[in-house]
Design a protein around this motif. Structure first.
Motif, PDB file in Angstrom:
ATOM      1  N   TRP A 155      40.011  33.094  35.040  1.00 34.28           N
ATOM      2  CA  TRP A 155      40.814  34.222  34.571  1.00 34.28           C
ATOM      3  C   TRP A 155      39.961  35.420  34.189  1.00 34.28           C
ATOM      4  O   TRP A 155      40.398  36.563  34.316  1.00 34.28           O
ATOM      5  CB  TRP A 155      41.699  33.785  33.405  1.00 34.28           C
ATOM      6  N   ARG A 203      49.369  46.825  34.368  1.00 37.89           N
ATOM      7  CA  ARG A 203      49.166  45.444  33.971  1.00 37.89           C
ATOM      8  C   ARG A 203      50.508  44.808  33.618  1.00 37.89           C
ATOM      9  O   ARG A 203      51.425  45.486  33.161  1.00 37.89           O
ATOM     10  CB  ARG A 203      48.221  45.350  32.768  1.00 37.89           C
ATOM     11  N   LEU A 231      39.453  37.563  37.097  1.00 36.65           N
ATOM     12  CA  LEU A 231      40.664  38.281  37.487  1.00 36.65           C
ATOM     13  C   LEU A 231      41.055  39.342  36.452  1.00 36.65           C
ATOM     14  O   LEU A 231      42.117  39.953  36.560  1.00 36.65           O
ATOM     15  CB  LEU A 231      41.825  37.293  37.668  1.00 36.65           C
ATOM     16  N   GLU A 232      40.192  39.529  35.444  1.00 36.30           N
ATOM     17  CA  GLU A 232      40.432  40.510  34.365  1.00 36.30           C
ATOM     18  C   GLU A 232      41.707  40.203  33.578  1.00 36.30           C
ATOM     19  O   GLU A 232      42.403  41.107  33.113  1.00 36.30           O
ATOM     20  CB  GLU A 232      40.486  41.940  34.929  1.00 36.30           C
ATOM     21  N   GLU A 269      46.922  36.388  42.978  1.00 39.75           N
ATOM     22  CA  GLU A 269      45.770  35.496  42.903  1.00 39.75           C
ATOM     23  C   GLU A 269      45.839  34.647  41.632  1.00 39.75           C
ATOM     24  O   GLU A 269      45.490  33.460  41.639  1.00 39.75           O
ATOM     25  CB  GLU A 269      44.472  36.317  42.905  1.00 39.75           C
ATOM     26  N   PHE A 270      46.314  35.259  40.547  1.00 38.00           N
ATOM     27  CA  PHE A 270      46.499  34.528  39.291  1.00 38.00           C
ATOM     28  C   PHE A 270      47.528  33.410  39.476  1.00 38.00           C
ATOM     29  O   PHE A 270      47.315  32.269  39.058  1.00 38.00           O
ATOM     30  CB  PHE A 270      46.946  35.502  38.201  1.00 38.00           C
ATOM     31  N   ASN A 294      46.208  41.797  40.718  1.00 37.92           N
ATOM     32  CA  ASN A 294      45.636  40.452  40.686  1.00 37.92           C
ATOM     33  C   ASN A 294      46.672  39.358  40.423  1.00 37.92           C
ATOM     34  O   ASN A 294      46.314  38.179  40.321  1.00 37.92           O
ATOM     35  CB  ASN A 294      44.549  40.360  39.607  1.00 37.92           C
TER      36      ASN A 294
END
Length: 343
Positions: free
Chosen positions: A48, A23, A51-52, A77-78, A74
């Motif tokens: 969001w 992350r 998208l976790e 995409e974020f 992700n």
């Protein structure tokens, strides 16, 4: 439709471990004039959450302040979603120097009156009318000028563990307190001095720069991207690093090390130390600096009183806390009388 976090921090931590995915911890802010903040808030949460994304996000009519943790797969995409929002397109993202998959364990998107609490009732200045942004190279040159006053716009517990050489570090508990102090100290130099400010990621300096311009300061500058971006530029461009120590951050990591200098002391024994902790006693939770020796001796508590309470069974601790709010010591950030060597 789910519009609020429903998992506890413990449940989320287990899911993160099970996923085994890297992350990215990052932050960004943007001052802008937002119309319907409730719709904007819900829009962010819905996208969001899928998208976790985890983190603490404040939205207000004056803009957005976000500190986040995004699953690495992700991220694109974020970023695509950010760019789809007109005033957030190509917004600068401050990527943390030290990554931790558990820097945030919940997604909280909250509506606030302001994205930076300033205590001001003055609505006559425009927060978007900011001072001059400077990068690390220009910043280094500026602060070498004898006509420059360099000011740390953070609170005392932040600058205590790390700050720029020669900076004025106001002994304040809040951003609001520093605004008046700086204006008073420099009231006779609004035209002949260069006011250069810095903070963690830039958001407090940006509001302060607009405020001081409104108050008549002619030469107002801020370090673009704050200490986070400065550290990145210094490293990638091979510049002289004029920062000493750690950069305090507002997530579970509490700080990022910028240099090996330890400029603060353990609040309990006085030995060199720059590790912030929260008292283990849930009824206290005081933020303070504690070395490993004191952590072991006092079982990660700020005092023997808290240590004794923390040794009680959970049910007894809950009974003691029942009907009581947390002591305001949590907001004193290291100023408790229990700490012999507090700043």
């Amino acid at each position: 439709m789910q519009l609020y976090n429903k998992l506890s921090a413990k449940e989320r931590a287990i899911l993160i471990d099970e996923a085994g995915t890297d992350r990215l911890t990052l932050s960004f802010y943007k001052y802008a004039h937002i119309g319907n903040i409730q719709i904007f808030r819900n829009h962010l949460f819905i996208h969001w959450d899928t998208l976790e994304v985890l983190g603490r996000i404040y939205v207000a009519k004056e803009g957005i302040n976000a500190q986040l943790s995004v699953p690495a797969p992700n991220f694109e995409e974020f970023k695509k979603h950010l760019d789809s929002i007109s005033f957030l397109e190509n917004v600068r993202l401050n990527i943390a120097r030290e990554q931790d998959a558990k820097s945030f364990l919940k997604l909280k998107v909250k509506i606030r009156n302001k994205i930076v609490a300033d205590g001001l009732n003055d609505t006559t200045f425009d927060v978007t009318n900011k001072g001059v942004h400077v990068d690390a190279q220009k910043f280094n040159k500026l602060i070498e000028d004898p006509n420059t006053v360099l000011v740390d716009m953070r609170n005392h517990y932040e600058s205590e563990i790390g700050h720029f050489k020669g900076a004025v570090t106001p002994d304040v508990d809040t951003f609001r307190d520093s605004l008046d102090i700086i204006e008073e100290d420099l009231k006779d130099h609004k035209e002949d001095k260069k006011l250069v400010m810095y903070c963690t990621g830039g958001i407090r300096c940006e509001k302060a720069s607009a405020y001081y311009k409104h108050k008549g300061f002619k030469n107002v500058f801020q370090l673009e991207g704050g200490i986070i971006e400065y550290a990145r530029q210094v490293e990638t461009q091979g510049l002289e690093n004029k920062f000493l120590g750690k950069n305090f951050v507002f997530d579970h990591r509490r700080a990022e090390r910028i240099t090996e200098d330890v400029i603060s002391s353990c609040h309990q024994c006085g030995k060199p130390c720059d590790t912030h902790v929260n008292c283990e006693n849930e009824a206290c939770h005081l933020l303070f600096i504690q070395c490993e020796e004191c952590a072991k001796a006092l079982e990660r508590c700020c005092s023997t009183e808290c240590m004794e309470i923390n040794r009680l069974p959970d049910e007894e601790q809950k009974a003691l806390r029942k009907g009581k709010g947390n002591s305001n010591k949590i907001f004193k950030k290291g100023r408790s009388e229990a700490l012999k060597y507090k700043k």
